[in-house]
Design a protein around this motif. Sequence first.
Motif, mmCIF file in Angstrom:
data_model
loop_
_atom_site.group_PDB
_atom_site.id
_atom_site.type_symbol
_atom_site.label_atom_id
_atom_site.label_comp_id
_atom_site.label_asym_id
_atom_site.label_seq_id
_atom_site.Cartn_x
_atom_site.Cartn_y
_atom_site.Cartn_z
ATOM 1 N N TYR A 197 -0.758 -17.796 14.132
ATOM 2 C CA TYR A 197 -1.612 -16.666 14.493
ATOM 3 C C TYR A 197 -1.342 -15.436 13.631
ATOM 4 N N ALA A 198 -0.142 -15.361 13.042
ATOM 5 C CA ALA A 198 0.288 -14.141 12.364
ATOM 6 C C ALA A 198 -0.502 -13.882 11.083
ATOM 7 N N THR A 199 -0.726 -12.616 10.792
ATOM 8 C CA THR A 199 -1.352 -12.193 9.542
ATOM 9 C C THR A 199 -0.341 -11.347 8.766
ATOM 10 N N LYS A 200 -0.481 -11.324 7.456
ATOM 11 C CA LYS A 200 0.445 -10.533 6.642
ATOM 12 C C LYS A 200 0.370 -9.056 7.021
ATOM 13 N N GLU A 201 -0.842 -8.597 7.279
ATOM 14 C CA GLU A 201 -1.050 -7.170 7.560
ATOM 15 C C GLU A 201 -0.403 -6.742 8.879
ATOM 16 N N ASP A 202 -0.517 -7.568 9.895
ATOM 17 C CA ASP A 202 0.011 -7.218 11.223
ATOM 18 C C ASP A 202 1.207 -8.070 11.603
#
Length: 360
Positions: A134-139
């Motif tokens: 689920y993780a994104t680089k931005e968040d």
Amino acid sequence: MQVHPNQLIPGCILLKPVEGKTKHPIIFDNTVIEEKHIEVLQHFGVKAIEVSERLVSGVTFQPGDLKEESKDETGTATTDFATLYKKAVQSYKTLFKKWQSGSPINVNELRRIVIPLFNCMEDIQLDVFLLHKYATKEDYFYHHGISVALISAHLAKKVGYHKEWIQIGIAGILADCGMAKLDSTIMQKERTLTLSEYNEIKKHATLSYRLVENIAGLSKEVKLSILQHHERLDGSGYPLGVKDDKIHPFAKIIAISDTYHAMTSERCYRKKQSPFKVIEEMLILAYTKFDYVLLQTFAQTLLNYSIGTSILLSNGQEAIIVYAKPETPIRPIVRLTSTNEVISLKDKPALFIEKIISNN
């Protein structure tokens, strides 16, 4: 006044005893509510209790809004885990920005974010190990906080903390709260940190402890685990460099959860890694960095959920997990989909599980 347990905060005063199914009080009247009492009430499924309009401090108690869950025709809550998770990440992001602006930490707000996720853990099982998807680089940072809370609570429950597992999960989400007091530009770096920047980041463990040390609703064990979650068994960790017997067991759980999620997630300056490869690397460091029994339990739990699962190997071949020996949980015996050949990954050190394709 009558409130739902989810509206309680530490310091509330119970006016009437709360009875369990046996009609014997599980909490007596005039009890000053602490974090542990809220957990008991939620565990017993209590829907309403009577509390004083003033806290033990004399301040007027103003219960927060109780959000209604959407339900289907059978009355079952319909919100799926992915939706709850994404909402929790956004809520945590909002809270963190308030902390950056100087707002104090409200543990009850954090509970409202993570308790619905904790209640889903028995149903999602394998997904606890795949939260990095689920993780994104931005968040990444906000995903990390929620994921460490979930993984820590899950592992705590697996190793027998049937009463304290929620507290350990709360400690997991608060472990990095001190980052709110650091220069925000460091968190936004898209390259590897310099030595001076890394040394600045290392201050967050102490800063996190400072932010929570006077919160009455958190136990001493939780506060200590927040301070020590980057300590390592051989004394190479920080901020104090203490060794094995001086590190609180809660902190050892968070250390594993924190490292696992960080290494399996994609970040601005580093690619994500296979969960199986990450655990293998962590097991190599067991006895010197991480608690071996905890780490072994973590690895075995992942494979227990994965027997019969379709996987992709690091050489690009698809396979199905057919058996995993307890002593080598992340190097199971697999059957290649293309040839039906059965191989043991234990005998092929250069080959490892890249990712899970589907859980049968």
